[in-house]
Write a protein that holds these residues in place. Structure first.
Motif, PDB file in Angstrom:
ATOM      1  N   CYS A 118       0.747  -1.228  -0.002  1.00 35.36           N
ATOM      2  CA  CYS A 118       0.164   0.008   0.084  1.00 35.36           C
ATOM      3  C   CYS A 118       0.839   1.174  -0.069  1.00 35.36           C
ATOM      4  CB  CYS A 118      -0.807  -0.153   1.379  1.00 35.36           C
ATOM      5  SG  CYS A 118      -1.836  -1.515   1.366  1.00 35.36           S
ATOM      6  N   ILE A 119       1.674   1.468   1.006  1.00 32.89           N
ATOM      7  CA  ILE A 119       2.470   2.670   0.964  1.00 32.89           C
ATOM      8  C   ILE A 119       3.553   3.032   0.039  1.00 32.89           C
ATOM      9  CG2 ILE A 119       3.765   4.119   2.494  1.00 32.89           C
ATOM     10  CD1 ILE A 119       0.773   3.740   3.621  1.00 32.89           C
ATOM     11  N   PRO A 120       4.482   2.163  -0.102  1.00 37.83           N
ATOM     12  CA  PRO A 120       5.248   2.193  -1.046  1.00 37.83           C
ATOM     13  C   PRO A 120       4.700   2.353  -2.704  1.00 37.83           C
ATOM     14  CG  PRO A 120       5.602  -0.062  -0.557  1.00 37.83           C
ATOM     15  CD  PRO A 120       4.793   0.671   0.525  1.00 37.83           C
ATOM     16  N   SER A 121       3.704   1.657  -2.855  1.00 41.56           N
ATOM     17  CA  SER A 121       3.037   1.676  -4.371  1.00 41.56           C
ATOM     18  C   SER A 121       2.422   3.327  -4.319  1.00 41.56           C
ATOM     19  CB  SER A 121       2.229   0.550  -4.311  1.00 41.56           C
ATOM     20  OG  SER A 121       0.820   0.737  -3.614  1.00 41.56           O
ATOM     21  N   LYS A 122       1.766   3.575  -3.400  1.00 36.94           N
ATOM     22  CA  LYS A 122       1.225   5.063  -3.477  1.00 36.94           C
ATOM     23  C   LYS A 122       2.221   5.999  -3.469  1.00 36.94           C
ATOM     24  CE  LYS A 122      -2.426   2.445  -3.440  1.00 36.94           C
ATOM     25  NZ  LYS A 122      -1.507   1.360  -3.243  1.00 36.94           N
ATOM     26  N   ALA A 123       3.317   5.840  -3.069  1.00 33.24           N
ATOM     27  CA  ALA A 123       4.472   6.868  -2.804  1.00 33.24           C
ATOM     28  C   ALA A 123       4.865   6.983  -4.475  1.00 33.24           C
ATOM     29  CB  ALA A 123       5.648   6.491  -2.092  1.00 33.24           C
ATOM     30  N   LEU A 124       4.993   5.770  -5.213  1.00 38.97           N
ATOM     31  CA  LEU A 124       5.672   5.656  -6.600  1.00 38.97           C
ATOM     32  C   LEU A 124       4.471   6.219  -7.559  1.00 38.97           C
ATOM     33  CD1 LEU A 124       7.755   2.537  -7.085  1.00 38.97           C
ATOM     34  CD2 LEU A 124       8.280   4.799  -6.251  1.00 38.97           C
ATOM     35  N   ILE A 125       3.247   6.184  -7.245  1.00 37.98           N
ATOM     36  CA  ILE A 125       1.943   6.548  -7.809  1.00 37.98           C
ATOM     37  C   ILE A 125       2.066   8.021  -7.776  1.00 37.98           C
ATOM     38  CG2 ILE A 125      -0.506   6.893  -8.047  1.00 37.98           C
ATOM     39  CD1 ILE A 125      -0.585   3.780  -7.120  1.00 37.98           C
ATOM     40  N   THR A 126       2.328   8.672  -6.538  1.00 39.30           N
ATOM     41  CA  THR A 126       2.437  10.063  -6.358  1.00 39.30           C
ATOM     42  C   THR A 126       3.618  10.711  -7.293  1.00 39.30           C
ATOM     43  OG1 THR A 126       1.388  10.078  -4.270  1.00 39.30           O
ATOM     44  CG2 THR A 126       2.629  12.082  -4.830  1.00 39.30           C
ATOM     45  N   GLY A 127       4.413  10.006  -7.381  1.00 40.64           N
ATOM     46  CA  GLY A 127       5.891  10.502  -8.128  1.00 40.64           C
ATOM     47  C   GLY A 127       5.862  10.447  -9.678  1.00 40.64           C
ATOM     48  N   ALA A 128       4.993   9.217  -9.968  1.00 43.33           N
ATOM     49  CA  ALA A 128       4.858   9.140 -11.451  1.00 43.33           C
ATOM     50  C   ALA A 128       3.613  10.235 -12.040  1.00 43.33           C
ATOM     51  CB  ALA A 128       4.080   7.676 -11.900  1.00 43.33           C
ATOM     52  N   ASP A 129       2.722  10.498 -10.977  1.00 44.07           N
ATOM     53  CA  ASP A 129       1.405  11.241 -11.500  1.00 44.07           C
ATOM     54  C   ASP A 129       2.172  12.876 -11.466  1.00 44.07           C
ATOM     55  OD1 ASP A 129      -0.298   9.382 -11.295  1.00 44.07           O
ATOM     56  OD2 ASP A 129      -1.249   9.843  -9.542  1.00 44.07           O
ATOM     57  N   LEU A 130       3.013  13.292 -10.796  1.00 41.01           N
ATOM     58  CA  LEU A 130       3.591  14.604 -10.660  1.00 41.01           C
ATOM     59  C   LEU A 130       4.483  14.679 -11.966  1.00 41.01           C
ATOM     60  CD1 LEU A 130       3.990  17.106  -9.253  1.00 41.01           C
ATOM     61  CD2 LEU A 130       5.844  16.141  -7.847  1.00 41.01           C
ATOM     62  N   ALA A 131       5.364  13.799 -12.228  1.00 44.50           N
ATOM     63  CA  ALA A 131       5.893  13.824 -13.209  1.00 44.50           C
ATOM     64  C   ALA A 131       5.018  13.826 -14.665  1.00 44.50           C
ATOM     65  CB  ALA A 131       6.995  12.730 -13.720  1.00 44.50           C
ATOM     66  N   HIS A 132       4.247  12.892 -14.850  1.00 46.79           N
ATOM     67  CA  HIS A 132       3.337  12.926 -15.824  1.00 46.79           C
ATOM     68  C   HIS A 132       2.671  14.210 -16.072  1.00 46.79           C
ATOM     69  CE1 HIS A 132       1.076  11.228 -19.090  1.00 46.79           C
ATOM     70  NE2 HIS A 132      -0.185  11.647 -18.389  1.00 46.79           N
ATOM     71  N   GLU A 133       2.087  14.740 -15.098  1.00 44.76           N
ATOM     72  CA  GLU A 133       1.363  16.095 -14.970  1.00 44.76           C
ATOM     73  C   GLU A 133       2.069  17.372 -15.360  1.00 44.76           C
ATOM     74  OE1 GLU A 133      -1.921  16.993 -12.727  1.00 44.76           O
ATOM     75  OE2 GLU A 133      -2.600  14.893 -12.919  1.00 44.76           O
ATOM     76  N   ALA A 134       3.139  17.182 -14.799  1.00 47.31           N
ATOM     77  CA  ALA A 134       4.281  18.352 -15.216  1.00 47.31           C
ATOM     78  C   ALA A 134       4.486  18.501 -16.657  1.00 47.31           C
ATOM     79  CB  ALA A 134       5.334  18.317 -14.425  1.00 47.31           C
ATOM     80  N   GLY A 135       4.451  17.278 -17.150  1.00 47.41           N
ATOM     81  CA  GLY A 135       5.051  17.185 -18.678  1.00 47.41           C
ATOM     82  C   GLY A 135       3.695  16.966 -19.558  1.00 47.41           C
ATOM     83  N   ASN A 136       2.798  17.231 -19.202  1.00 48.87           N
ATOM     84  CA  ASN A 136       1.574  17.187 -20.108  1.00 48.87           C
ATOM     85  C   ASN A 136       0.407  18.250 -19.676  1.00 48.87           C
ATOM     86  OD1 ASN A 136       1.626  14.683 -21.863  1.00 48.87           O
ATOM     87  ND2 ASN A 136       2.479  14.028 -19.784  1.00 48.87           N
ATOM     88  N   ALA A 137       1.064  19.492 -19.275  1.00 49.62           N
ATOM     89  CA  ALA A 137      -0.132  20.275 -18.729  1.00 49.62           C
ATOM     90  C   ALA A 137       0.084  21.601 -19.701  1.00 49.62           C
ATOM     91  CB  ALA A 137       0.355  20.868 -17.351  1.00 49.62           C
ATOM     92  N   GLU A 138       0.322  21.657 -21.099  1.00 44.57           N
ATOM     93  CA  GLU A 138       0.272  22.446 -22.115  1.00 44.57           C
ATOM     94  C   GLU A 138      -0.867  23.225 -22.008  1.00 44.57           C
ATOM     95  OE1 GLU A 138       1.207  19.238 -22.604  1.00 44.57           O
ATOM     96  OE2 GLU A 138       3.446  19.447 -23.426  1.00 44.57           O
ATOM     97  N   GLU A 139      -2.046  22.536 -21.985  1.00 44.63           N
ATOM     98  CA  GLU A 139      -3.251  23.290 -22.088  1.00 44.63           C
ATOM     99  C   GLU A 139      -3.549  24.299 -21.051  1.00 44.63           C
ATOM    100  OE1 GLU A 139      -8.162  22.058 -22.270  1.00 44.63           O
ATOM    101  OE2 GLU A 139      -6.771  20.581 -21.534  1.00 44.63           O
TER     102      GLU A 139
END
Length: 475
Positions: free
Chosen positions: A52-73
């Motif tokens: 639960c905890i380590p997977s949610k940590a990586l999910i948060t990190g991946a989400d942050l990286a993806h959102e930052a790189g896909n926020a042109e709109e």
């Protein structure tokens, strides 16, 4: 030199320091019972250390990286660089802090902590083998015992986790580099969560699943939202196929071979293969033959509403006690078991146990679906609110999915709810409370919700069930 076998006694013996075990131990100690907790590994169990905890940590990190790189709109232009080794170190730091916290809480509440593997000698004693050469063993006698040994990842033939390219969920959370190509075997919640993580980090992800769709435990219109988003992220799905073997390939990677029920083979190139086909309860280390306790066909220890097994003073909680394998279910079972042992009027009630999947978008459910309500003899009424009609959802850029409420038409009592969308895992708490307390559609609809928030979708869904919705079309 081997330390001799010593013998001690305790009121309550807890075997396993995961979510069910450490919570049971703390509550038993809080009730004035001499309590001993035996754990062979790190405190916190699979959930805290490898789930639960380590997977949610990586999910948060991946989400942050993806959102930052896909926020042109939104007018944001960025190309984030991901240091996977640093992300894993950050994740490990969180885990270490929490596991240390669990140990401190146990000690602060007076729980006796013992490192080792416990095996039953008879119905009132265990032998604990301590890890490490020359560490010896000890016997512990008990009045009551709570078994909380959890579950382990299921292994399939020809995919040994000891082999470098083969990953279980634990290994997938510890990689210090991002693989270019990943084959994921299994489209359940673990497979879908980790597929999403690595797709967002730039991995080419292929999912193979023997069944005909993702997330078979959920209704089709819910799983469809998640699958559509996964495809948008570039994840490729191949259904009706089971993984049969892997081979090394000439390019330095591997080839994963799958087979249909008709024997038709397919091959998929990869650098790593993640096996995520489920988990099985851990009972083989307990020596259950010594006490005449047998797991059921699923391998679980059957329990009653008080968490007791067929032996009245031996209890089972958490994953080893059966589905659903959820940490918060284990928390509750551990508390009930400890309080029953302490002579308090506690009992289990599973009607309001929420479940969540941390995919993109998230899924969260509680109580009954419409079909389940009908099967239970209710005349269900359903209200729904799409996130694309939520002002707050629009401002976050996440409008996929919906909130659905199921209620009894005659009484208005809320029977359940299903949410697929942003922050579903947080939003479900309101519906879980509604089911637990016996709230009605009118109760939820009349509750003023802060604007603008995602939580308004719950109020709107309740109003929709009453044909009184303002911000979405009524049924």
């Amino acid at each position: 030199m081997v330390v001799g076998d010593i013998s001690t006694g305790t009121d309550v013996l807890v075997i396993g320091g995961g979510p069910g075990g450490y919570v049971a131990a703390i509550r038993a100690a809080q009730r004035g019972l001499d309590t001993t907790l035996v754990e062979k590994d790190n405190y916190g169990g699979v959930c805290l250390n490898r789930g639960c905890i380590p997977s949610k940590a990586l999910i948060t990190g991946a989400d942050l990286a993806h959102e930052a790189g896909n926020a042109e709109e939104m007018g944001i232009h960025a190309d984030p660089a991901v240091d996977m080794a640093q992300m894993v170190d950050w994740k490990d730091g969180i885990v270490d802090q929490l596991t240390g916290g669990v140990e401190k809480l146990c000690k602060a509440n007076g729980v006796n902590l013992v490192k080792g593997t416990a095996t039953f000698k008879d119905e009132n004693s265990v032998r604990v083998a301590h890890g490490g050469e020359g560490q010896g063993s000890e016997s512990i006698e008990f009045d009551s015992c709570i078994v909380a040994t959890g579950s382990r990842t299921i292994q399939i033939p020809n995919f040994d986790y000891a082999d470098d390219p083969v990953l279980g969920s634990k290994e997938a959370l510890d990689m210090d580099s991002i693989p270019e190509r990943l084959v994921v075997v299994g489209a359940g919640y673990i497979g879908m969560e980790l597929s999403t993580v690595y797709a967002k980090l730039g991995t080419e992800v292929t999912v193979v699943e023997m069944l005909d769709d993702v997330l078979p435990a959920y209704e089709d219109d819910i799983s469809k939202v998640v699958k559509r988003r996964a495809k948008d992220l570039g994840i490729e799905f191949n259904f009706g196929e089971g993984a049969s073997e892997w081979r090394e390939s000439s390019d330095g990677g591997i080839t994963v071979v799958t087979e249909t029920e008709d024997g038709e083979e397919s091959t998929y190139p990869a650098d790593k293969v993640l096996v995520a086909v489920g988990r099985s309860p851990v009972t083989d280390t307990l020596g259950l033959d010594a006490i005449g306790l047998e797991p059921n066909e699923g391998g679980f220890l059957e329990t009653d509403d008080y968490a007791r097994t067929d032996i009245d003073h031996i209890y089972a909680v958490g994953d080893v006690a059966g589905e659903p394998m959820l940490a918060h279910k284990a928390f509750k079972e551990g508390i009930v078991a400890a309080e029953v042992i302490a002579g308090e009027p506690a009992a289990l009630d599973y009607q309001a146990v929420p479940a969540a999947v941390f995919t993109d978008p998230e899924i969260a459910t509680v109580g009954m679906t419409k079909d389940e309500a009908e099967e239970a003899g209710f005349t269900p009424v359903v209200g729904q609110m799409p996130f694309n009609a939520s002002g707050r959802a629009m401002t976050t850029g996440h409008t996929e999915g919906f909130c659905r409420i199921v209620a009894d038409e005659d009484s208005g009592f809320i029977l359940g709810g299903q949410i697929v969308g942003p922050e579903a895992s947080e939003l479900i708490a309101e519906l879980a409370l509604a089911v637990e307390m016996g709230a009605t559609l009118e109760d939820v609809a009349a509750t003023i919700h802060t604007h603008p928030t995602l939580a308004e979708v719950i109020q709107e869904a309740a109003e929709n069930a009453e044909d009184q919705a303002i911000h979405t079309l009524n049924r």
